[in-house]
Design a protein around this motif. Structure first.
Motif, PDB file in Angstrom:
ATOM      1  N   ASP A  67       0.832  -1.207   0.000  1.00 22.30           N
ATOM      2  CA  ASP A  67       0.000   0.000   0.000  1.00 22.30           C
ATOM      3  C   ASP A  67       0.867   1.258   0.000  1.00 22.30           C
ATOM      4  OD1 ASP A  67      -2.356  -1.473   0.022  1.00 22.30           O
ATOM      5  OD2 ASP A  67      -2.427  -1.538   2.216  1.00 22.30           O
ATOM      6  N   ILE A  68       1.965   1.212   0.754  1.00 24.17           N
ATOM      7  CA  ILE A  68       2.896   2.348   0.782  1.00 24.17           C
ATOM      8  C   ILE A  68       3.449   2.598  -0.615  1.00 24.17           C
ATOM      9  CG2 ILE A  68       5.108   3.175   1.668  1.00 24.17           C
ATOM     10  CD1 ILE A  68       4.537   1.555   4.232  1.00 24.17           C
ATOM     11  N   LEU A  69       3.902   1.532  -1.250  1.00 20.64           N
ATOM     12  CA  LEU A  69       4.479   1.656  -2.588  1.00 20.64           C
ATOM     13  C   LEU A  69       3.451   2.160  -3.595  1.00 20.64           C
ATOM     14  CD1 LEU A  69       6.625  -1.596  -2.676  1.00 20.64           C
ATOM     15  CD2 LEU A  69       7.484   0.750  -2.597  1.00 20.64           C
ATOM     16  N   SER A  76       3.193  10.311  -6.972  1.00 17.00           N
ATOM     17  CA  SER A  76       4.558  10.833  -7.200  1.00 17.00           C
ATOM     18  C   SER A  76       5.111  11.517  -5.953  1.00 17.00           C
ATOM     19  CB  SER A  76       4.551  11.813  -8.380  1.00 17.00           C
ATOM     20  OG  SER A  76       4.101  11.189  -9.559  1.00 17.00           O
ATOM     21  N   ILE A  77       4.982  10.834  -4.827  1.00 16.45           N
ATOM     22  CA  ILE A  77       5.427  11.382  -3.546  1.00 16.45           C
ATOM     23  C   ILE A  77       6.951  11.339  -3.447  1.00 16.45           C
ATOM     24  CG2 ILE A  77       5.400  10.965  -1.045  1.00 16.45           C
ATOM     25  CD1 ILE A  77       2.464  10.016  -1.452  1.00 16.45           C
ATOM     26  N   LYS A  78       7.536  12.437  -3.005  1.00 19.18           N
ATOM     27  CA  LYS A  78       8.993  12.556  -2.928  1.00 19.18           C
ATOM     28  C   LYS A  78       9.536  12.499  -1.504  1.00 19.18           C
ATOM     29  CE  LYS A  78       9.174  13.101  -7.355  1.00 19.18           C
ATOM     30  NZ  LYS A  78       9.606  11.935  -8.186  1.00 19.18           N
ATOM     31  N   LYS A  92      14.986   0.935   3.849  1.00 14.57           N
ATOM     32  CA  LYS A  92      16.057   0.906   2.852  1.00 14.57           C
ATOM     33  C   LYS A  92      15.532   0.454   1.501  1.00 14.57           C
ATOM     34  CE  LYS A  92      20.675  -0.980   1.981  1.00 14.57           C
ATOM     35  NZ  LYS A  92      21.761  -1.864   2.502  1.00 14.57           N
ATOM     36  N   SER A  93      14.705  -0.585   1.503  1.00 13.83           N
ATOM     37  CA  SER A  93      14.170  -1.120   0.261  1.00 13.83           C
ATOM     38  C   SER A  93      13.319  -0.086  -0.471  1.00 13.83           C
ATOM     39  CB  SER A  93      13.338  -2.368   0.550  1.00 13.83           C
ATOM     40  OG  SER A  93      12.668  -2.805  -0.610  1.00 13.83           O
ATOM     41  N   ILE A  94      12.441   0.577   0.264  1.00 11.68           N
ATOM     42  CA  ILE A  94      11.559   1.565  -0.354  1.00 11.68           C
ATOM     43  C   ILE A  94      12.352   2.776  -0.838  1.00 11.68           C
ATOM     44  CG2 ILE A  94       9.670   3.187   0.096  1.00 11.68           C
ATOM     45  CD1 ILE A  94       8.432   1.066   1.896  1.00 11.68           C
ATOM     46  N   LYS A  95      13.311   3.202  -0.061  1.00 10.75           N
ATOM     47  CA  LYS A  95      14.113   4.353  -0.478  1.00 10.75           C
ATOM     48  C   LYS A  95      14.874   4.055  -1.767  1.00 10.75           C
ATOM     49  CE  LYS A  95      17.679   7.609   0.909  1.00 10.75           C
ATOM     50  NZ  LYS A  95      18.495   8.165   1.983  1.00 10.75           N
ATOM     51  N   GLU A  96      15.484   2.885  -1.835  1.00 11.85           N
ATOM     52  CA  GLU A  96      16.313   2.548  -2.998  1.00 11.85           C
ATOM     53  C   GLU A  96      15.488   2.356  -4.267  1.00 11.85           C
ATOM     54  OE1 GLU A  96      18.494  -0.854  -1.705  1.00 11.85           O
ATOM     55  OE2 GLU A  96      20.059   0.339  -0.710  1.00 11.85           O
ATOM     56  N   THR A  97      14.278   1.834  -4.119  1.00 15.84           N
ATOM     57  CA  THR A  97      13.468   1.565  -5.316  1.00 15.84           C
ATOM     58  C   THR A  97      12.630   2.762  -5.749  1.00 15.84           C
ATOM     59  OG1 THR A  97      11.657   0.655  -3.968  1.00 15.84           O
ATOM     60  CG2 THR A  97      13.317  -0.889  -4.812  1.00 15.84           C
ATOM     61  N   ASN A  99      13.416   6.214  -4.868  1.00 14.93           N
ATOM     62  CA  ASN A  99      14.163   7.477  -4.958  1.00 14.93           C
ATOM     63  C   ASN A  99      13.458   8.607  -4.202  1.00 14.93           C
ATOM     64  OD1 ASN A  99      16.247   9.206  -5.765  1.00 14.93           O
ATOM     65  ND2 ASN A  99      15.153   9.841  -7.612  1.00 14.93           N
ATOM     66  N   ILE A 100      13.216   8.366  -2.917  1.00 13.77           N
ATOM     67  CA  ILE A 100      12.519   9.339  -2.078  1.00 13.77           C
ATOM     68  C   ILE A 100      13.407   9.773  -0.915  1.00 13.77           C
ATOM     69  CG2 ILE A 100      10.195   8.474  -2.601  1.00 13.77           C
ATOM     70  CD1 ILE A 100      10.354   6.880   0.029  1.00 13.77           C
ATOM     71  N   LYS A 101      12.994  10.868  -0.269  1.00 14.63           N
ATOM     72  CA  LYS A 101      13.621  11.307   0.967  1.00 14.63           C
ATOM     73  C   LYS A 101      12.844  10.695   2.131  1.00 14.63           C
ATOM     74  CE  LYS A 101      16.624  14.347  -0.734  1.00 14.63           C
ATOM     75  NZ  LYS A 101      18.090  14.252  -0.538  1.00 14.63           N
ATOM     76  N   ILE A 102      13.573  10.222   3.153  1.00 12.15           N
ATOM     77  CA  ILE A 102      12.924   9.556   4.287  1.00 12.15           C
ATOM     78  C   ILE A 102      13.108  10.332   5.584  1.00 12.15           C
ATOM     79  CG2 ILE A 102      13.036   7.543   5.814  1.00 12.15           C
ATOM     80  CD1 ILE A 102      13.339   5.799   3.438  1.00 12.15           C
ATOM     81  N   PHE A 103      11.971  10.591   6.247  1.00  7.61           N
ATOM     82  CA  PHE A 103      11.936  11.100   7.616  1.00  7.61           C
ATOM     83  C   PHE A 103      11.653   9.896   8.507  1.00  7.61           C
ATOM     84  CE2 PHE A 103      10.947  14.679   5.013  1.00  7.61           C
ATOM     85  CZ  PHE A 103      11.242  15.838   5.710  1.00  7.61           C
TER      86      PHE A 103
END
Length: 209
Positions: A67-69, A76-78, A92-97, A99-103
């Motif tokens: 659901d997150i993905l 187009s969430i950044k 890590k998996s979501i960030k790498e696939t 290309n987003i900034k993570i809080f």
């Protein structure tokens, strides 16, 4: 000048006011259990009317990874905030696939809780810390905890909702100088409604005015 993140937004007027006041990030919750949860339709209705330069943040908790993905891709969430339920592996998996900034949000009750941040320091772009002992006997304890977190070299947002008043931000700027401040309930007028004057004070105080 510290950055400002306004969280728990649920309507266009509050989002526009935060934008006009100079907020750097606007957060919207997709957490099912949250009283501030926005539907996908409402999120789109609000964000589609905001200026294109605005940094919107989608907040997730126990949401299923699929659901997150889907939400990230569809809108187009950044910028994404993960609360404590999300593991470093999923982050890590979501960030790498995507290309987003993570809080990455953490609730800190004592200094030893800082150890939990270490496994995210090469993944998260920002930490958001809710430090419970801000209202304890010693403000210095809170300063020391945030300073120790800053040593991890990840920009820190301090959650001000555990403070009793917005003026305490000035002391944090003076003694700690974190990267930014985050607020939701402390700048509310009613449930799901921000108070314009409080939001203005929050932004101006955080920005050093």
């Amino acid at each position: 000048m510290a950055k400002v993140k306004v969280s728990g937004l649920t309507n266009y007027n509050d989002a526009l006011n935060a934008t006009n006041l100079g907020a750097d990030f606007l957060s919207f919750s997709f957490i099912k259990e949250s009283p501030k949860k926005v539907s996908e339709k409402l999120f789109l209705d609000i964000t589609s009317k905001l200026p294109p330069f605005i940094n919107c943040v989608a907040v997730f908790g126990r949401n299923k990874q699929k659901d997150i993905l889907r939400i990230i891709k569809k809108y187009s969430i950044k910028n994404v905030q993960f609360n404590e339920e999300i593991s470093s592996e999923i982050c890590k998996s979501i960030k790498e696939t995507q290309n987003i900034k993570i809080f990455k949000y953490f609730k800190i009750n004592q200094e030893s809780d800082i150890l939990a941040l270490a496994s995210y320091k090469d993944i998260a772009d920002y930490f958001v810390l809710s430090v419970d002992c801000i209202n304890g006997q010693s403000s210095k304890d809170s300063y020391d905890i945030v300073l120790k977190a800053i040593d991890l070299k990840v920009p820190i947002f301090v959650d001000v909702d555990v403070m009793t008043q917005l003026d305490e931000i000035k002391n944090f700027v003076k003694n700690v100088n974190p990267y930014g401040f985050d607020s939701d309930s402390l700048i509310e007028r009613l449930a799901k409604r921000k108070d314009y004057d409080k939001m203005s004070v929050f932004v101006k105080t955080s920005h050093g005015f």
